[in-house]
Structure formats: structure tokens, C-alpha cells
Design an enzyme around this catalytic site. Structure first.
Site, mmCIF file in Angstrom:
data_model
loop_
_atom_site.group_PDB
_atom_site.id
_atom_site.type_symbol
_atom_site.label_atom_id
_atom_site.label_comp_id
_atom_site.label_asym_id
_atom_site.label_seq_id
_atom_site.Cartn_x
_atom_site.Cartn_y
_atom_site.Cartn_z
ATOM 1 N N ARG A 112 0.845 -1.200 0.000
ATOM 2 C CA ARG A 112 0.000 0.000 0.000
ATOM 3 C C ARG A 112 0.877 1.246 0.000
ATOM 4 O O ARG A 112 0.880 2.041 0.923
ATOM 5 C CB ARG A 112 -0.969 -0.084 1.158
ATOM 6 C CG ARG A 112 -1.781 -1.363 0.986
ATOM 7 C CD ARG A 112 -2.808 -1.520 2.018
ATOM 8 N NE ARG A 112 -4.047 -0.904 1.598
ATOM 9 C CZ ARG A 112 -5.142 -0.910 2.338
ATOM 10 N NH1 ARG A 112 -5.131 -1.474 3.517
ATOM 11 N NH2 ARG A 112 -6.239 -0.349 1.898
ATOM 12 N N GLN B 191 -1.260 2.945 -5.586
ATOM 13 C CA GLN B 191 -2.631 3.285 -5.175
ATOM 14 C C GLN B 191 -3.680 2.862 -6.200
ATOM 15 O O GLN B 191 -4.759 2.417 -5.834
ATOM 16 C CB GLN B 191 -2.752 4.786 -4.909
ATOM 17 C CG GLN B 191 -2.458 5.114 -3.452
ATOM 18 C CD GLN B 191 -2.532 6.605 -3.151
ATOM 19 O OE1 GLN B 191 -2.792 7.412 -4.022
ATOM 20 N NE2 GLN B 191 -2.282 6.949 -1.910
ATOM 21 N N ASP C 104 -4.764 -0.723 -5.726
ATOM 22 C CA ASP C 104 -5.108 -1.101 -4.352
ATOM 23 C C ASP C 104 -6.568 -1.559 -4.246
ATOM 24 O O ASP C 104 -7.468 -0.775 -3.965
ATOM 25 C CB ASP C 104 -4.833 0.098 -3.437
ATOM 26 C CG ASP C 104 -5.031 -0.227 -1.972
ATOM 27 O OD1 ASP C 104 -5.538 -1.321 -1.664
ATOM 28 O OD2 ASP C 104 -4.686 0.620 -1.138
ATOM 29 N N SER D 105 -8.465 -1.118 -0.887
ATOM 30 C CA SER D 105 -9.053 0.206 -0.673
ATOM 31 C C SER D 105 -10.310 0.408 -1.516
ATOM 32 O O SER D 105 -11.315 0.908 -1.014
ATOM 33 C CB SER D 105 -8.040 1.308 -1.006
ATOM 34 O OG SER D 105 -7.046 1.365 -0.023
ATOM 35 N N TYR E 28 -0.457 0.755 8.667
ATOM 36 C CA TYR E 28 -1.464 -0.150 9.234
ATOM 37 C C TYR E 28 -1.481 -0.059 10.755
ATOM 38 O O TYR E 28 -0.463 0.256 11.368
ATOM 39 C CB TYR E 28 -1.130 -1.602 8.888
ATOM 40 C CG TYR E 28 -1.653 -2.045 7.552
ATOM 41 C CD1 TYR E 28 -3.025 -2.161 7.331
ATOM 42 C CD2 TYR E 28 -0.788 -2.367 6.519
ATOM 43 C CE1 TYR E 28 -3.506 -2.584 6.106
ATOM 44 C CE2 TYR E 28 -1.261 -2.790 5.290
ATOM 45 C CZ TYR E 28 -2.619 -2.896 5.093
ATOM 46 O OH TYR E 28 -3.100 -3.309 3.893
HETATM 47 P P1 NAD Z 1 -7.873 -2.072 7.934
HETATM 48 O O1 NAD Z 1 -9.050 -2.496 7.154
HETATM 49 O O2 NAD Z 1 -6.751 -3.026 8.154
HETATM 50 O O3 NAD Z 1 -8.397 -1.574 9.378
HETATM 51 C C1 NAD Z 1 -9.472 -0.671 9.487
HETATM 52 C C2 NAD Z 1 -9.192 0.336 10.566
HETATM 53 O O4 NAD Z 1 -9.279 -0.315 11.845
HETATM 54 C C3 NAD Z 1 -7.829 0.999 10.525
HETATM 55 O O5 NAD Z 1 -7.979 2.394 10.362
HETATM 56 C C4 NAD Z 1 -7.205 0.653 11.860
HETATM 57 O O6 NAD Z 1 -6.398 1.699 12.384
HETATM 58 C C5 NAD Z 1 -8.445 0.419 12.695
HETATM 59 N N1 NAD Z 1 -8.208 -0.283 13.961
HETATM 60 C C6 NAD Z 1 -7.322 -1.261 14.266
HETATM 61 N N2 NAD Z 1 -7.410 -1.595 15.578
HETATM 62 C C7 NAD Z 1 -8.399 -0.827 16.106
HETATM 63 C C8 NAD Z 1 -8.965 -0.693 17.383
HETATM 64 N N3 NAD Z 1 -8.512 -1.400 18.425
HETATM 65 N N4 NAD Z 1 -9.960 0.206 17.562
HETATM 66 C C9 NAD Z 1 -10.428 0.946 16.538
HETATM 67 N N5 NAD Z 1 -9.922 0.877 15.305
HETATM 68 C C10 NAD Z 1 -8.923 0.009 15.084
HETATM 69 O O7 NAD Z 1 -7.245 -0.732 7.386
HETATM 70 P P2 NAD Z 1 -7.407 -0.031 5.957
HETATM 71 O O8 NAD Z 1 -8.631 0.797 5.987
HETATM 72 O O9 NAD Z 1 -7.296 -1.057 4.886
HETATM 73 O O10 NAD Z 1 -6.131 0.904 5.893
HETATM 74 C C11 NAD Z 1 -5.579 1.492 7.015
HETATM 75 C C12 NAD Z 1 -4.496 2.450 6.595
HETATM 76 O O11 NAD Z 1 -3.583 1.889 5.646
HETATM 77 C C13 NAD Z 1 -4.985 3.687 5.881
HETATM 78 O O12 NAD Z 1 -5.711 4.567 6.600
HETATM 79 C C14 NAD Z 1 -3.639 4.204 5.405
HETATM 80 O O13 NAD Z 1 -2.902 4.784 6.429
HETATM 81 C C15 NAD Z 1 -3.011 2.934 4.935
HETATM 82 N N6 NAD Z 1 -3.241 2.873 3.493
HETATM 83 C C16 NAD Z 1 -2.301 3.397 2.659
HETATM 84 C C17 NAD Z 1 -2.517 3.379 1.278
HETATM 85 C C18 NAD Z 1 -1.504 3.929 0.319
HETATM 86 O O14 NAD Z 1 -0.715 4.748 0.679
HETATM 87 N N7 NAD Z 1 -1.531 3.470 -0.908
HETATM 88 C C19 NAD Z 1 -3.668 2.848 0.768
HETATM 89 C C20 NAD Z 1 -4.609 2.328 1.634
HETATM 90 C C21 NAD Z 1 -4.383 2.334 2.999
#
Ligand code: NAD
Length: 377
Positions: free
Chosen positions: A122, A127, A130, A133, A228
């Protein structure tokens, strides 16, 4: 190269991994597109649209798999489907390796190069590839609609001659891609929205969408280098549960999306805590397939608890198949162009994106996590 798009066979799957709008660029690069008849029907794309875009329709899955050099798919193949992929061919699609070791064994035996869409790093330059996402965006949107449909109350504030309707209050737990989309969708419907996520960077993102951040002291090391969430200490989760518990009696809807990659979802709402919700409240648990954020969640089922509906949401992108397919197909197309930037080019195994997504090649496991999973040398 012959690119094959089979019809998805997993129960409830309505998406397709390729859409006609993407055919032109592949045909210009001298690729051939083979589509199994009916592959796009559930996503609203009929065979004639694929044919008009220049694809060749094939009548059966065995014929399709036997003819293609590379398969584009949404759901991981079944063991039987994996056995139909031509020896030495390539696969691009979700592979869910943690629950699919028999399929990986078939890939190894048949020397199939397996690229897992969920393992694409990621990073910024990936992007457009992805799929986690793009599909989480669809799921976050749909979770709110499901809650709105189920709730016996409207989302917006209405001032009418017959009286004032107060807005619904929505609590979003976990504000990653799905959670942020859920916040945006609930706000557009007029709800009051509050959210929590342990990653400090998320506070501003939540506020910028006009939602309130549920305040508590956040851990300093909540995030991996890749952005993450890390698995958090039992002490932190305990404090988090207290903060959530204080909000539950005041909210109408909970949308929970909290996940930690490759791990069971954190348990944030116990049965006792669910009892704090008002009768008529709705809890949509998007982490249902990873064990659920609520103790009462059952994947694919709605559990009633003291008048509260706890919905174990499963594969929501498949309930919005037209847009989910268009986005997913674009992710796969971008990844394919990254693998094969021009006709005759070969994937660069040292490239970060190729390396991250490739699980098997030439009969060998090429990913450390999967190597451990299979006990491979
Ligand atoms: P995910 O589906 O793995 O998790 C969903 C959310 O759950 C996350 O925001 C995480 O912080 C949260 N979480 C974990 N433990 C928790 C808890 N105890 N209580 C409440 N919330 C909790 O995550 P996702 O949505 O696939 O992606 C998370 C992050 O990955 C993004 O926000 C970003 O920082 C990163 N990301 C980067 C890119 C990129 O740069 N290309 C693309 C996608 C995501």
C-alpha cells in the site's frame, strides 16, 4: 497474451474482474481477451458488451481456463478451478492465502505464478492497484445504507409543521478506508457522526469530514511503517472499550470496521456492552469475517439482542456489483500494465509491487509469510 476472465462461482459473488471499457488498451498491446459466457451478467454486463469491445466469448469454464495464459479473477479459485488453470500460467486476483493453503499447493504443483491482489504493497505508486481500498470504499458506503434502511428513524434533522425530527447519531469504530467512507456517507445523509481509531493521524481525517473524534489518550506506536494499525495491548483495548461504552447509550447506529492485517479483528464491544445500546439501534459489523468487533456478531447473520440488530456484514462489495467490479477491474488492469508495461515485457521480480504481490512462481513460494504458512523451506 491470452487474458482469461472466468465467471465467479463463489456463493453470493456477483462481481467480475474485467469490464469492457478496459478492453481497448489491452487489444492495442496485441493481447487477446477471453471471457466466459455470463461472466458479467450479475454485474449488469452482458456478453454482447464484451463481444462489442473485442473480447472472445467462451462457453465453459474448462475451455476458458485451458486457453488463458493469465487469469483475472475476483474470489480465490476453488481447488477444482485452480486445477483447471493451465500449467505455467499466471493468476491475478484475491487469494486469501491464510485460509487457502490447498489452492496454493495446486499453484505450486502446476507451477502457476500467483499474484494476490490483497498483497499489493500500500505505497503511493501502487494506489491505482489497491483493491483492498477500492472495495473497502464500497463496503463503507453500503454499510451505512444497510443501517439507514434497518433503523426505524431518519438520519437527517427535519423541522416540519408536524414537529422536529432529531438527527440520528452514528458511531464509526475504525476509521481506515471503509470507516472514512462510512463517515462521509452518514454525514451526507444528515446524521451526527462520531468516530474512533487508535492511529493518531486519523483524528484530523475524521474531523475534516465533519465528524467528532471520540477522545482518549492514543498509543504512540499504534501504526506500522506502512500505515497499518498494530495489534494493541490488552490495557489499551480495555480503556478503549470504556470510552466506547460511554458512547453506546447515546448512539442509534454503530458501524465497526476495526481490523489488524492478518490477525483476528479486535473485540471492542462485549455482549454486556451491546446491552447499552437503545432498543431499535443497529450495529453493522464490517469485521464479521475476521471474527467481528462485537462479541455477538455472526458472519452473514443478523443477531437480535434486546431489540438491537447486530448485522454480521459479509462481502458488501458484491451487493454493489457494477461499481465494485468497475473499480476492481481497474485495479487489476493497472497491476497487469505494471507487470507487462509493453508487449513482450516480463514482470520484474525485484520490483517492490511485483515482489509484494507474488506468492508463487515456478513451483516455489516467493513470499515469506506464505512460506511460513505452508511450512515450505
Ligand atoms: P484495515 O481495514 O486493516 O483496518 C481498518 C481500521 O481499523 C484501521 O484504520 C485501523 O487503524 C483500525 N483499527 C485497528 N485496531 C483498532 C482498534 N482497536 N480500535 C479501533 N480501530 C482500530 O485498514 P485499511 O482501511 O485497509 O487501511 C488502514 C491504513 O492503511 C490507511 O488509513 C492508510 O494509512 C493505509 N493505506 C495506505 C494506502 C496507500 O498509501 N496506498 C492505501 C490504503 C491504505
Amino acid at each position: 497474451m491470452k487474458i482469461g476472465i472466468p465467471k465467479e462461482t463463489a456463493p453470493g459473488e456477483t462481481r467480475v474482474a474485467f469490464v469492457p471499457a478496459l478492453a481497448g488498451a489491452l487489444l492495442r498491446d496485441q493481447h487477446e481477451i477471453l471471457v466466459e459466457g455470463g461472466a458479467g451478467r450479475a454485474a449488469g454486463i452482458d456478453d454482447a458488451q464484451y463481444a462489442a469491445a473485442g473480447a472472445r466469448l467462451l462457453g465453459s469454464a474448462p475451455e476458458l481456463y485451458a486457453s488463458a495464459d493469465l487469469i483475472l479473477k475476483v474470489q480465490p479459485p476453488s481447488v477444482a478451478e485452480a486445477g483447471l488453470i493451465r500449467e505455467g500460467a499466471a493468476y491475478v486476483g484475491f487469494l486469501a492465502p491464510f485460509g487457502n493453503t490447498p489452492v496454493l499447493q495446486v499453484f505450486l504443483r502446476r507451477r502457476i505464478t500467483g499474484y494476490a491482489m490483497e498483497f499489493i504493497p500500500r505505497i503511493t505508486r501502487a494506489q491505482g492497484m489497491d483493491a483492498l481500498s477500492s472495495q473497502a470504499t464500497v463496503a463503507g458506503y453500503k454499510a451505512v445504507l444497510i443501517a439507514a434502511e434497518r433503523l426505524g428513524k431518519m438520519f437527517p434533522l427535519l423541522m416540519t409543521a408536524a414537529g422536529t425530527v432529531t438527527p440520528a447519531t452514528v458511531l464509526v469504530l475504525g476509521a481506515g478506508v471503509a470507516g472514512l467512507q462510512a463517515i462521509a456517507t452518514a454525514k451526507r445523509l444528515g446524521a451526527r457522526v462520531e468516530a474512533f481509531d487508535p492511529r493518531p493521524a486519523v483524528r484530523e481525517q475524521v474531523k475534516s469530514l465533519g465528524a467528532m473524534f471520540v477522545e482518549m489518550e492514543l498509543p504512540k506506536d499504534a501504526e506500522t511503517a506502512g500505515g497499518y494499525a498494530k495489534e494493541l495491548s490488552p490495557e489499551f483495548i480495555q480503556k478503549e472499550m470504556e470510552a466506547i461504552g460511554a458512547r453506546l447509550p447515546k448512539v442509534d447506529v454503530v458501524i465497526s470496521t476495526a481490523q489488524v492485517f492478518g490477525k483476528k479483528a479486535p473485540l471492542l464491544v462485549t455482549e454486556k456492552m451491546a446491552g447499552l445500546l437503545r432498543p431499535g439501534a443497529v450495529f453493522v459489523d464490517l469485521a464479521a469475517e475476521q471474527g467481528g468487533n462485537c462479541e455477538l456478531t455472526r458472519a452473514g447473520e443478523t443477531v437480535m439482542h434486546h431489540g438491537v440488530a447486530i448485522i454480521g456484514a459479509v462481502n458488501l462489495p458484491a451487493t454493489v456489483p457494477a461499481d465494485a467490479s468497475a473499480l476492481y477491474a481497474r485495479n487489476c488492469f493497472n497491476f497487469f500494465r505494471h507487470l507487462f508495461p509493453k508487449p513482450g515485457a516480463e514482470p520484474d521480480p525485484a520490483d517492490e509491487i511485483v515482489k509484494g504481490a507474488c506468492l508463487t512462481r515456478g513451483g516455489e513460494v516467493t513470499n515469506d509469510t506464505v512460506r511460513k504458512l505452508l511450512g515450505a523451506p
